[in-house]
Design an enzyme around this catalytic site. Structure first.
Site, PDB file in Angstrom:
ATOM      1  N   SER A   1      44.805  45.799  40.988  1.00 44.76           N
ATOM      2  CA  SER A   1      45.223  44.330  40.449  1.00 44.76           C
ATOM      3  C   SER A   1      46.177  44.357  39.179  1.00 44.76           C
ATOM      4  O   SER A   1      46.343  45.489  38.806  1.00 44.76           O
ATOM      5  CB  SER A   1      43.906  43.826  39.814  1.00 44.76           C
TER       6      SER A   1
ATOM      7  N   TYR B   1      36.179  43.789  34.222  1.00 47.69           N
ATOM      8  CA  TYR B   1      36.932  43.694  35.554  1.00 47.69           C
ATOM      9  C   TYR B   1      38.263  44.447  35.682  1.00 47.69           C
ATOM     10  O   TYR B   1      38.584  45.387  36.402  1.00 47.69           O
ATOM     11  CB  TYR B   1      37.391  42.162  36.042  1.00 47.69           C
TER      12      TYR B   1
HETATM   13  N1  LIG Z   1      43.155  36.489  43.839  1.00 45.70           N
HETATM   14  C1  LIG Z   1      43.736  37.458  42.931  1.00 45.70           C
HETATM   15  O1  LIG Z   1      44.225  36.556  42.240  1.00 45.70           O
HETATM   16  C2  LIG Z   1      43.591  38.639  42.803  1.00 45.70           C
HETATM   17  C3  LIG Z   1      44.464  39.257  41.923  1.00 45.70           C
HETATM   18  C4  LIG Z   1      44.471  40.879  41.900  1.00 45.70           C
HETATM   19  C5  LIG Z   1      43.436  41.499  42.899  1.00 45.70           C
HETATM   20  N2  LIG Z   1      42.694  40.647  43.627  1.00 45.70           N
HETATM   21  C6  LIG Z   1      41.511  41.584  44.188  1.00 45.70           C
HETATM   22  O2  LIG Z   1      41.820  41.311  45.657  1.00 45.70           O
HETATM   23  C7  LIG Z   1      40.704  41.607  46.301  1.00 45.70           C
HETATM   24  C8  LIG Z   1      40.202  40.269  47.216  1.00 45.70           C
HETATM   25  O3  LIG Z   1      39.744  39.244  46.402  1.00 45.70           O
HETATM   26  P1  LIG Z   1      40.312  37.806  46.804  1.00 45.70           P
HETATM   27  O4  LIG Z   1      41.132  37.366  45.613  1.00 45.70           O
HETATM   28  O5  LIG Z   1      40.812  37.681  48.284  1.00 45.70           O
HETATM   29  O6  LIG Z   1      38.739  37.032  46.513  1.00 45.70           O
HETATM   30  P2  LIG Z   1      37.606  36.769  47.568  1.00 45.70           P
HETATM   31  O7  LIG Z   1      36.733  36.073  46.956  1.00 45.70           O
HETATM   32  O8  LIG Z   1      38.295  35.742  48.899  1.00 45.70           O
HETATM   33  O9  LIG Z   1      37.328  38.062  48.157  1.00 45.70           O
HETATM   34  C9  LIG Z   1      36.348  38.733  47.482  1.00 45.70           C
HETATM   35  C10 LIG Z   1      35.436  39.539  48.652  1.00 45.70           C
HETATM   36  O10 LIG Z   1      34.621  40.209  48.120  1.00 45.70           O
HETATM   37  C11 LIG Z   1      33.338  40.250  48.908  1.00 45.70           C
HETATM   38  N3  LIG Z   1      32.092  40.604  48.022  1.00 45.70           N
HETATM   39  C12 LIG Z   1      31.868  40.519  46.660  1.00 45.70           C
HETATM   40  N4  LIG Z   1      30.949  41.170  46.072  1.00 45.70           N
HETATM   41  C13 LIG Z   1      30.307  41.894  47.308  1.00 45.70           C
HETATM   42  C14 LIG Z   1      29.492  42.560  47.585  1.00 45.70           C
HETATM   43  N5  LIG Z   1      28.352  42.719  46.573  1.00 45.70           N
HETATM   44  N6  LIG Z   1      29.150  43.101  48.810  1.00 45.70           N
HETATM   45  C15 LIG Z   1      29.919  42.649  49.848  1.00 45.70           C
HETATM   46  N7  LIG Z   1      31.188  41.959  49.471  1.00 45.70           N
HETATM   47  C16 LIG Z   1      31.286  41.511  48.508  1.00 45.70           C
HETATM   48  C17 LIG Z   1      33.251  38.832  49.179  1.00 45.70           C
HETATM   49  O11 LIG Z   1      32.804  38.836  50.488  1.00 45.70           O
HETATM   50  C18 LIG Z   1      34.586  38.276  48.971  1.00 45.70           C
HETATM   51  O12 LIG Z   1      35.051  37.741  50.414  1.00 45.70           O
HETATM   52  C19 LIG Z   1      39.689  41.777  45.107  1.00 45.70           C
HETATM   53  O13 LIG Z   1      39.551  43.372  44.994  1.00 45.70           O
HETATM   54  C20 LIG Z   1      40.212  41.032  43.922  1.00 45.70           C
HETATM   55  O14 LIG Z   1      39.860  41.924  42.843  1.00 45.70           O
HETATM   56  C21 LIG Z   1      42.564  39.454  43.689  1.00 45.70           C
END
Ligand SMILES: NC(=O)c1ccc[n+]([C@@H]2O[C@H](COP(=O)([O-])OP(=O)(O)OC[C@H]3O[C@@H](n4cnc5c(N)ncnc54)[C@H](O)[C@@H]3O)[C@@H](O)[C@H]2O)c1
Length: 308
Positions: A197, A210
Site C-alpha cells: 500500500s 495497518y
Molecule cells: N482500496 C484502497 O484504497 C487500497 C489502498 C492500498 C492498498 N490496498 C490493498 O488492496 C488489497 C485489496 O483491498 P481492496 O481495497 O480491494 O478491498 P476489499 O475489501 O474489496 O478487499 C479485501 C478483501 O480481503 C478479504 N479478507 C479480509 N479479511 C479476510 C480474512 N480474514 N480471510 C479471508 N479473506 C479476508 C475480503 O474477502 C475482501 O474481499 C488489500 O490488501 C488492501 O490493503 C487497498
C-alpha cells in the site's frame, strides 16, 4: 472550464454510505466500482471506457487470489481469467454474494472459477485453501496475496490490541501461511504478487497498525524474492494508492471523509483510482513480461510521490 479531474470513470463524486464494521461488499458500493473497463482517450481529448481484452499472457495458468471476491482482488481475478487463467478466489463467508459475481465474470471469460470461503486468520484454513486450489486445478502458477483489513484509530493510547493482532494476522501472518503451503506446489516460472500500500511508504496517522503490516509486506516481498530467485520463482508487490473499493466505507462511515482523510486530496490526479486501474500491474508482474522483475514494488497512486 473546471479544474477537477476529467475521467470517464463514475466514482469522482463519493456519496455518504455506511458499511462500517466490514468486511464491505462491492454490491453495496454506490457508485459501483469499475473492475473491467480501461479508460481511453479519443482524438478530441474525451475519455471513454473500453472492456479489457486479454492477450493470452497467462494462458492455461492456475491462479489463486485471496480477497478475490471484491475490489482490487476481483479485478485481478477477472483480468487474469481474460488472460487465460483458471482462478481460485478466497474470501470471508459473509462475502458470498460478491464472490458469486466474480465467479460469473471469470466464467464469462471462458475460464473455470473455484470459490473458497475461508477465514485466512486460521493457519489451517490457509492450508485448506491451497489444498482446495490444487484439488480444483492440479497446479499453482500464481499466488496473489491480497486479503486485508484496516480499522481506524486516531490515538495510540486508546488502540485496541485485539484489533492490532487481528490486523497483523489477516494482513501479514496469513501471507506467511499461504506462501509456506503454496511453495511445495510452485516451480520455476511461477510467481507471487502481494498487495502492499501507499501507506507502507507514506505512513498514515489513523492507520498505524495497518500501515505497519503493509511495510512488513514490502519487506517480506524483497526478502523472499532474494531467497526464491535461485529457484526461478519471482516475488513482487503492488502498492495501490487510494482505490474505490469496499475497504473504504467498511473502514469509516462516510467514504467522502474517508477518502479525504486517507489522502485522495494528495493525489495529483485528484480522484480515487478504480480497481481496474491497479489490476493491470498484478497481471504484468505475474506475466512473462516481468521475467526480469523480482523484489519489486509497483506503485499505482494517481501521482502520490512515494518515499523509500
Ligand atoms: N482500496 C484502497 O484504497 C487500497 C489502498 C492500498 C492498498 N490496498 C490493498 O488492496 C488489497 C485489496 O483491498 P481492496 O481495497 O480491494 O478491498 P476489499 O475489501 O474489496 O478487499 C479485501 C478483501 O480481503 C478479504 N479478507 C479480509 N479479511 C479476510 C480474512 N480474514 N480471510 C479471508 N479473506 C479476508 C475480503 O474477502 C475482501 O474481499 C488489500 O490488501 C488492501 O490493503 C487497498
Amino acid at each position: 472550464m473546471s479544474d477537477g479531474p476529467v475521467t470517464a470513470y463514475p466514482a469522482t463524486e463519493l456519496k455518504p454510505q455506511d458499511q462500517t464494521g466490514g468486511p464491505g461488499l462491492d454490491s453495496k458500493l454506490d457508485p459501483q466500482a469499475n473492475w473491467t473497463e480501461l479508460e481511453h482517450w479519443d482524438e478530441d481529448g474525451k475519455p471513454y471506457l473500453k472492456e479489457y481484452e486479454g492477450r493470452g499472457l497467462l494462458k492455461d495458468k492456475a491462479v489463486l487470489v485471496t480477497g478475490g471476491d471484491s475490489g482490487i482482488g476481483r479485478s485481478v481475478a477477472i483480468l487474469m481469467a481474460r488472460e487465460g487463467a483458471d482462478v481460485s478466489i478466497v474470501y470471508l463467508p459473509e462475502e458470498e454474494e460478491d464472490a458469486q459475481k466474480t465467479k460469473s465474470y471469470i466464467e464469462k471469460a471462458g475460464r473455470k472459477a473455484n470459490l473458497m470461503p475461508f477465514n485466512l486468520r486460521e493457519n489451517e484454513n490457509c492450508k485448506q485453501a491451497i489444498e482446495g486450489h490444487m484439488k480444483a486445478f492440479g497446479k499453482l502458477s500464481v499466488l496473489v496475496n491480497n486479503a486485508a483489513m484496516q480499522e481506524i484509530c486516531n490515538d495510540m493510547a486508546e488502540i485496541n490490541l485485539d484489533v492490532v493482532q487481528k490486523t497483523y494476522q489477516t494482513n501479514i501472518l496469513s501471507m506467511f501461511a499461504m506462501i509456506k503451503y503454496a511453495l511445495p506446489h510452485m516451480t520455476r516460472g511461477c510467481s507471487i504478487v502481494n498487495s502492499s500500500s501507499v501507506a507502507a511508504y507514506m505512513g498514515n496517522p489513523q492507520l498505524v497498525d495497518y500501515s505497519s503490516t503493509k511495510g512488513a509486506i514490502t519487506t517480506l516481498t524483497r526478502s523472499l524474492a532474494q531467497q526464491l530467485a535461485p529457484k526461478g520463482i519471482r516475488v513482487n508487490a503492488v502498492a495501490p494508492g487510494i482505490i474505490w473499493t469496499p475497504l473504504q466505507p467498511a473502514t469509516k462511515g462516510n467514504p467522502a471523509d474517508a477518502m479525504d482523510s486517507l489522502g485522495v486530496g494528495a493525489a495529483p490526479m485528484g480522484r480515487p483510482g478504480q480497481p481496474i486501474e491497479v489490476a493491470g500491474a498484478y497481471v504484468y508482474l505475474a506475466s512473462p513480461m516481468a521475467s526480469y522483475s523480482t523484489g519489486e514494488v509497483v506503485h499505482v497512486t494517481g501521482g502520490i510521490e512515494m518515499q523509500g
